[in-house]
Design a protein around this motif. Sequence first.
Motif, mmCIF file in Angstrom:
data_model
loop_
_atom_site.group_PDB
_atom_site.id
_atom_site.type_symbol
_atom_site.label_atom_id
_atom_site.label_comp_id
_atom_site.label_asym_id
_atom_site.label_seq_id
_atom_site.Cartn_x
_atom_site.Cartn_y
_atom_site.Cartn_z
ATOM 1 N N TYR A 49 -5.299 7.301 -6.443
ATOM 2 C CA TYR A 49 -3.907 7.517 -6.007
ATOM 3 C C TYR A 49 -3.028 6.282 -6.207
ATOM 4 O O TYR A 49 -1.838 6.313 -5.893
ATOM 5 N N THR B 160 0.842 -1.199 0.000
ATOM 6 C CA THR B 160 0.000 0.000 0.000
ATOM 7 C C THR B 160 0.882 1.255 0.000
ATOM 8 O O THR B 160 2.116 1.178 -0.041
ATOM 9 N N GLY B 161 0.229 2.394 0.159
ATOM 10 C CA GLY B 161 0.930 3.668 0.249
ATOM 11 C C GLY B 161 1.741 3.824 1.521
ATOM 12 O O GLY B 161 2.413 4.854 1.711
ATOM 13 N N GLY C 4 -7.764 2.319 0.699
ATOM 14 C CA GLY C 4 -8.593 3.483 1.000
ATOM 15 C C GLY C 4 -9.852 3.080 1.757
ATOM 16 O O GLY C 4 -10.306 1.956 1.608
ATOM 17 N N ARG D 96 -8.009 14.094 3.896
ATOM 18 C CA ARG D 96 -7.052 13.019 4.208
ATOM 19 C C ARG D 96 -7.569 11.643 3.805
ATOM 20 O O ARG D 96 -7.045 10.617 4.222
ATOM 21 N N ARG D 97 -8.622 11.634 2.994
ATOM 22 C CA ARG D 97 -9.193 10.357 2.568
ATOM 23 C C ARG D 97 -8.409 9.804 1.381
ATOM 24 O O ARG D 97 -8.171 10.506 0.413
ATOM 25 N N ASN D 98 -8.055 8.550 1.460
ATOM 26 C CA ASN D 98 -7.361 7.890 0.357
ATOM 27 C C ASN D 98 -8.402 7.354 -0.620
ATOM 28 O O ASN D 98 -9.525 7.059 -0.221
ATOM 29 N N GLU D 99 -8.026 7.217 -1.899
ATOM 30 C CA GLU D 99 -8.945 6.644 -2.889
ATOM 31 C C GLU D 99 -8.149 6.009 -4.018
ATOM 32 O O GLU D 99 -6.948 6.284 -4.179
ATOM 33 N N ARG E 265 -2.266 16.880 -1.186
ATOM 34 C CA ARG E 265 -3.033 15.954 -0.363
ATOM 35 C C ARG E 265 -4.411 16.556 -0.125
ATOM 36 O O ARG E 265 -4.529 17.738 0.178
ATOM 37 N N THR F 81 -4.573 0.429 -2.438
ATOM 38 C CA THR F 81 -4.590 1.685 -1.684
ATOM 39 C C THR F 81 -5.017 1.473 -0.236
ATOM 40 O O THR F 81 -4.622 2.216 0.643
ATOM 41 N N LEU G 139 -3.602 7.244 3.265
ATOM 42 C CA LEU G 139 -3.298 8.227 2.219
ATOM 43 C C LEU G 139 -1.778 8.366 2.102
ATOM 44 O O LEU G 139 -1.097 8.582 3.104
#
Length: 281
Positions: A232, A181-182, A211, A226-229, A222, A209, A215
């Motif tokens: 990205y 992941t990130g 998500g 601060r929500r990852n999706e 950014r 991700t 993030l």
Amino acid sequence: MQLIDIGINLAHDSYDADRDAVIARAFGAGVGQLIVTGATLDSSAAALRLAQAHPLRLFATAGVHPHHAVDVTRDALPRLRALLAEPRVVAVGECGLDYFRDYSPRAAQREAFAMQLELAAECGKPLFLHQRDAHADFTAALRGHRDALQRGALRGVAHCFTGGEAELAVYLEMGLHIGVTGWICDERRGQHLQHLVRTIPAGRLLLETDGPYLLPRDLETRPASRRNEPAYLPHIAQVVARLRGETLAECAAHTTAAAQDLFGIPPLPANKPASPAASPR
Ligand SMILES: [Zn+2]
């Protein structure tokens, strides 16, 4: 370039307001296929509904996350079995052990995990595995299925891998795929992973991700939320490619092929580019 986000908690309520836009942004960014993580029976059913609404694009997992193991009652088994019989459900999980948070008692976690290992052996679908601070018990449970694992009859991904070298060696030896992941974009806590990712063989490495969580820390812009999706994911792929000495296209090609192979996902038809306009609704 085509990427697959193999771990996106798209049924999470943080996407309720703009889920369609999140999906469209993913397709527009070249993330043409998503595997929507189920963490409870209800979110697994929601993940399946999303998969049914986006054929060939979205797929689902069905399982009970160790955080929710305490909620597993007698009727969970038939419900889970029914979900796993659905063709668009491509993995058993998210399941495993989490002794870091300990949201569910450890005995309940072990029981729920054992049940899902049995279900995976029964239905032949791969495992979507979560493990945190529970490596010994986790591998002990998997070793109960060692023969099937080594024959390749039972497969799975250690999702959101953040462990060390010894842990990685055990997972690879058991035949597991490794989900990155990130976390790897974090120059502080992701440092050891930045080194280890070079040692994961092509064909066993998958990208995700996770998500709305995790993030990437090094995104140029950014989001305030601060929500990852999933849009990205190309950023994560770029970081992984650079660390492995690959081009982005090479990294995308082998991680996408590995995901399609593990989860039995058909490649997107060539005449359907990963764009929102072409996505089935
Ligand atoms: Zn997880």
